[in-house]
Scaffold this motif. Sequence first.
Motif, mmCIF file in Angstrom:
data_model
loop_
_atom_site.group_PDB
_atom_site.id
_atom_site.type_symbol
_atom_site.label_atom_id
_atom_site.label_comp_id
_atom_site.label_asym_id
_atom_site.label_seq_id
_atom_site.Cartn_x
_atom_site.Cartn_y
_atom_site.Cartn_z
ATOM 1 N N GLU A 338 -9.292 48.127 39.455
ATOM 2 C CA GLU A 338 -9.568 49.533 39.159
ATOM 3 C C GLU A 338 -9.194 49.772 37.707
ATOM 4 O O GLU A 338 -8.094 50.212 37.394
ATOM 5 C CB GLU A 338 -8.756 50.435 40.093
ATOM 6 N N GLU A 339 -10.103 49.424 36.796
ATOM 7 C CA GLU A 339 -9.793 49.501 35.378
ATOM 8 C C GLU A 339 -11.092 49.607 34.594
ATOM 9 O O GLU A 339 -12.090 48.949 34.910
ATOM 10 C CB GLU A 339 -9.024 48.259 34.932
ATOM 11 N N SER A 340 -11.100 50.445 33.562
ATOM 12 C CA SER A 340 -12.284 50.602 32.720
ATOM 13 C C SER A 340 -12.638 49.279 32.046
ATOM 14 O O SER A 340 -11.772 48.598 31.480
ATOM 15 C CB SER A 340 -12.034 51.675 31.655
ATOM 16 N N GLY A 341 -13.898 48.911 32.129
ATOM 17 C CA GLY A 341 -14.365 47.681 31.501
ATOM 18 C C GLY A 341 -14.327 46.477 32.415
ATOM 19 O O GLY A 341 -14.803 45.405 32.039
ATOM 20 N N PHE A 342 -13.750 46.633 33.620
ATOM 21 C CA PHE A 342 -13.694 45.528 34.563
ATOM 22 C C PHE A 342 -14.264 45.981 35.905
ATOM 23 O O PHE A 342 -13.977 47.078 36.378
ATOM 24 C CB PHE A 342 -12.253 45.047 34.776
ATOM 25 N N SER A 343 -15.074 45.133 36.507
ATOM 26 C CA SER A 343 -15.637 45.430 37.817
ATOM 27 C C SER A 343 -15.679 44.135 38.608
ATOM 28 O O SER A 343 -16.537 43.282 38.392
ATOM 29 C CB SER A 343 -17.051 46.014 37.679
ATOM 30 N N GLU A 344 -14.720 43.991 39.501
ATOM 31 C CA GLU A 344 -14.624 42.738 40.246
ATOM 32 C C GLU A 344 -13.999 42.995 41.606
ATOM 33 O O GLU A 344 -13.030 43.758 41.726
ATOM 34 C CB GLU A 344 -13.798 41.720 39.467
ATOM 35 N N VAL A 345 -14.572 42.387 42.629
ATOM 36 C CA VAL A 345 -14.070 42.541 43.990
ATOM 37 C C VAL A 345 -14.023 41.165 44.652
ATOM 38 O O VAL A 345 -14.994 40.407 44.595
ATOM 39 C CB VAL A 345 -14.961 43.488 44.823
ATOM 40 N N GLU A 346 -12.889 40.850 45.282
ATOM 41 C CA GLU A 346 -12.755 39.654 46.105
ATOM 42 C C GLU A 346 -12.497 40.091 47.540
ATOM 43 O O GLU A 346 -11.926 41.160 47.783
ATOM 44 C CB GLU A 346 -11.609 38.768 45.601
ATOM 45 N N LYS A 347 -12.901 39.268 48.502
ATOM 46 C CA LYS A 347 -12.820 39.661 49.906
ATOM 47 C C LYS A 347 -11.955 38.693 50.702
ATOM 48 O O LYS A 347 -11.821 37.516 50.364
ATOM 49 C CB LYS A 347 -14.232 39.711 50.513
#
Length: 354
Positions: A338-347
């Motif tokens: 949850e940060e500006s400039g980063f978009s990443e999700v792991e499951k």
Amino acid sequence: DNGFIDDVEGYVLIDWASEVISNDMLDDHGHGTHLSGIIAAQRNGVGITGIQPNAKILPLKVFNRFGKGKQLEAALAIRYAVDNGAHIINCSWGYSKKTKVLEDAIIYAQDHDVIVVAAVGNRGTDDVLYPASFEGVIGVGSVDEDMNKEWYSNYGRHVDFSAFGSQVYSSLPSNRYGPMTGTSQSAAIISGILSSIKAYQPSLTSQELYSLMQQSSSSPVVKGADKGHGMPLALGLLAEFDIEAETFDLVDKKTGKDDKDEQILSRVLNAPNPVKGTSTTVFFTAKKENLTIIVEVYKMDGTQILEASSQSVKGNNSINLDLTDMMNGVYPYTVRIEESGFSEVEKGLCVILR
């Protein structure tokens, strides 16, 4: 000063009741040297390299050159190991009869959060051996390269995991090397894997370590009578806890610029899993510090039921989840930045089985 004279390299407890004890750790049988090599042989270009070359072995001798020994001395050795800081006790031996003195020693180890690993025996029957059959001890059988139970490996409810056991090459006395076969070798492999994980994440409890092994095994939910949960996928499991995982280079060495396209989150898993208590911990690796990391847990229908967050550190991270109010079942979860400039999700997937 622990009351044992000159025990700088271990201790011999054979015939302790007759006061025939010493600090002469000469291996006149070869079994212990072979197992020590599997677990912790040094990476020096000679012979073999153990699963955890940096492990420290505390040798305690309770069996004579014929492989015979009493449960009293074995129990004393377990207590000695606990009192002198052992984290894992490898018991590649067993007795067909249960005694309270040995059981009490096992409970003493467990009360101090010391992991006890034991071979289940080489008779090819469902005969129980102790300490492998004591509650809380990790009983280990043997499998072949096709993951089938070896003909000699005992089976039954006391088998928790399995590992290779035939013609395992390791160290022998007098600077020699050679193969040995049996569930003793399989137990040493499991002890080596546990040692590797424990060295990387010392805070993990015995229950969490067991759950990690279970999660990475070929049968994580169902415990079979022949192979237990099966063989842990060692490479995958150790990759999750790679000792080198803390070292990252976020700067492209050619351009000197941050590589924002590089994956930031990795090695996501939770332990214990399956969960038998009221909490679990989500572990993950981050390549950047001071990022807001959010873990969200969902029902199978997609309804979010739990959220927790923390600020990342560069390297290994963990977020504890309180599952007190959750019922038995399977729960997907995500770990996201949850940060500006980063978009990443792991499951990941959390299983509650109380």
